[in-house]
Design a protein around this motif. Structure first.
Motif, short mmCIF file in Angstrom:
data_model
loop_
_atom_site.label_atom_id
_atom_site.label_comp_id
_atom_site.label_asym_id
_atom_site.label_seq_id
_atom_site.Cartn_x
_atom_site.Cartn_y
_atom_site.Cartn_z
N THR A 180 -9.22 38.28 5.31
CA THR A 180 -9.33 39.30 4.19
C THR A 180 -10.90 39.27 4.25
O THR A 180 -12.29 40.23 4.62
CB THR A 180 -8.60 39.81 2.92
OG1 THR A 180 -8.98 38.42 2.13
CG2 THR A 180 -6.82 39.46 3.19
N TRP A 206 -9.81 41.82 8.12
CA TRP A 206 -8.19 41.56 8.37
C TRP A 206 -6.99 41.95 7.20
O TRP A 206 -7.16 40.90 6.34
CB TRP A 206 -7.78 41.04 9.89
CG TRP A 206 -8.64 41.30 10.52
CD1 TRP A 206 -9.25 41.81 11.12
CD2 TRP A 206 -8.55 40.07 11.37
NE1 TRP A 206 -9.89 42.06 12.21
CE2 TRP A 206 -9.14 40.74 12.71
CE3 TRP A 206 -7.80 39.05 12.05
CZ2 TRP A 206 -9.49 39.73 13.99
CZ3 TRP A 206 -7.18 38.24 13.08
CH2 TRP A 206 -9.18 38.19 13.97
N ALA A 207 -6.77 43.06 6.51
CA ALA A 207 -5.16 42.66 5.61
C ALA A 207 -4.44 42.32 6.48
O ALA A 207 -4.21 41.59 7.90
CB ALA A 207 -5.10 44.38 6.06
N VAL A 259 -0.09 40.83 5.63
CA VAL A 259 1.29 41.52 5.13
C VAL A 259 2.31 40.28 4.68
O VAL A 259 2.64 39.78 5.76
CB VAL A 259 1.75 42.55 6.36
CG1 VAL A 259 3.04 42.69 5.36
CG2 VAL A 259 0.50 43.81 6.42
N ARG A 270 3.91 43.20 -1.52
CA ARG A 270 2.79 44.14 -1.33
C ARG A 270 1.37 43.67 -0.53
O ARG A 270 1.34 42.49 -0.52
CB ARG A 270 1.07 44.58 -2.98
CG ARG A 270 3.07 45.30 -2.95
CD ARG A 270 1.73 45.63 -4.43
NE ARG A 270 1.31 43.89 -5.02
CZ ARG A 270 0.63 44.02 -6.62
NH1 ARG A 270 -0.18 45.37 -6.86
NH2 ARG A 270 0.24 42.75 -7.00
N GLU A 271 0.61 44.33 0.60
CA GLU A 271 -0.52 43.84 1.48
C GLU A 271 -1.59 43.01 1.12
O GLU A 271 -1.25 43.64 -0.64
CB GLU A 271 -0.66 44.48 2.89
CG GLU A 271 -1.12 45.53 2.51
CD GLU A 271 -1.88 46.67 3.38
OE1 GLU A 271 -3.33 47.10 3.53
OE2 GLU A 271 -1.05 46.50 4.80
N VAL A 272 -2.20 42.31 1.39
CA VAL A 272 -3.37 41.96 0.46
C VAL A 272 -4.66 42.84 1.35
O VAL A 272 -4.91 42.06 2.57
CB VAL A 272 -3.19 40.65 0.68
CG1 VAL A 272 -4.97 40.23 0.35
CG2 VAL A 272 -2.45 39.80 0.50
N PRO A 273 -5.24 43.40 0.99
CA PRO A 273 -6.10 44.55 1.80
C PRO A 273 -7.92 43.61 2.39
O PRO A 273 -7.93 43.25 1.64
CB PRO A 273 -6.64 45.89 0.89
CG PRO A 273 -6.62 45.03 -0.25
CD PRO A 273 -5.06 44.01 -0.30
N ALA A 274 -7.82 44.44 3.40
CA ALA A 274 -9.29 43.19 3.95
C ALA A 274 -10.16 43.65 2.91
O ALA A 274 -9.94 44.59 1.76
CB ALA A 274 -9.94 44.49 5.35
N THR A 278 -10.57 41.62 -0.12
CA THR A 278 -10.05 40.94 -0.81
C THR A 278 -10.70 39.62 -0.89
O THR A 278 -10.94 38.59 -0.32
CB THR A 278 -8.31 40.33 -0.76
OG1 THR A 278 -8.04 41.52 -0.89
CG2 THR A 278 -8.22 39.92 -2.44
N ARG A 297 -4.63 49.18 13.32
CA ARG A 297 -6.22 49.48 12.20
C ARG A 297 -7.83 48.91 12.96
O ARG A 297 -8.27 49.83 13.43
CB ARG A 297 -6.00 48.51 11.11
CG ARG A 297 -5.12 49.39 10.09
CD ARG A 297 -4.35 48.63 9.17
NE ARG A 297 -3.58 48.68 8.24
CZ ARG A 297 -3.28 48.16 7.21
NH1 ARG A 297 -3.47 47.74 6.80
NH2 ARG A 297 -1.42 48.74 7.15
#
Length: 219
Positions: free
Chosen positions: A31, A36-37, A39, A68-72, A74, A97
């Motif tokens: 991240t 990159w995210a 999941v 929940r996904e860990v977003p890019a 983070t 993405r």
């Protein structure tokens, strides 16, 4: 992007805690370093998926519905906290993405890489799965463009073991286990350049198609 992976101190309070810390660090690398995210995904053992569905179509290789996904973007601390909420989850990368994926047999992928290097064609990140597949990360849009690109290159009527993964798909992020078969690995790891701007599919597709055709079993 806020931190360096090399400066992260190893935690030493038991193997389980070390394992979770390592996973949190890997998530933070994806991240915070590569953008990159990540999941949280299911795990599998003996063909049985942790989701509890007896007829699961993708045991140990799909996102957890409740997580929940860990977003890019983070950061390390935030990624570690988020991953601590899903102990035992596998790491999945959403496709469509920052990148799409060209998926071929591992043997074809390895030969294609040798040929690309000889031709001066730099590939982006390439992962290999325990199921014997090579996954080339390319610019988004490859999945939608693949039929047109193959047609233009004259490979549209060939029986190729080559497919593209696009929006809605996920790949297992190394070093997570895939489907209870073993860990995914990087054949060509990401770099700061290739993670944010993987190559266009058309730059690699001709070589991949040619090698897949050469290795196709005779009818």
């Amino acid at each position: 992007m806020g931190f360096t992976i090399g400066g992260i101190r190893e935690m030493r309070s038991g193997s389980r805690r070390r394992g979770r810390a390592a996973e949190g660090t890997a998530v933070a690398e994806y991240t915070g370093l590569w953008g990159w995210a990540v999941v949280p995904g299911a795990r599998a053992a003996g063909g049985v998926c942790s989701c509890g569905e007896s007829r699961c179509p993708s045991p140990g290789a799909h996102p957890l519905e409740f997580a929940r996904e860990v977003p890019a973007g983070t950061t390390l601390d935030a990624a570690a906290r988020a991953w601590a909420e899903v102990p035992g989850a596998s790491m999945l990368l959403p496709v469509g993405r920052t990148f799409d994926v060209l998926d071929v047999a591992e043997a074809a992928g390895r030969r294609a890489l040798v040929r690309m290097e000889r031709m001066g064609l730099p590939p982006g990140p390439v992962a290999v799965t325990p199921a014997g597949r090579a996954q080339f990360l390319v610019a988004p849009g490859a999945a939608a463009e693949l039929p047109r690109l193959l047609y233009r290159m004259g490979w549209d009527d060939a029986d190729l073991d080559l497919r593209a993964l696009g929006s809605g798909a996920h790949i297992t992020a190394p070093p997570s286990d895939q489907g209870g078969l073993g860990p995914a690995r990087w054949l060509r790891p990401p770099s700061l350049d290739t993670a944010s701007a993987p190559p266009e599919a058309r730059l690699l597709l001709g070589t991949l198609a040619y090698i897949c055709h050469r290795l196709a079993p005779c009818a």
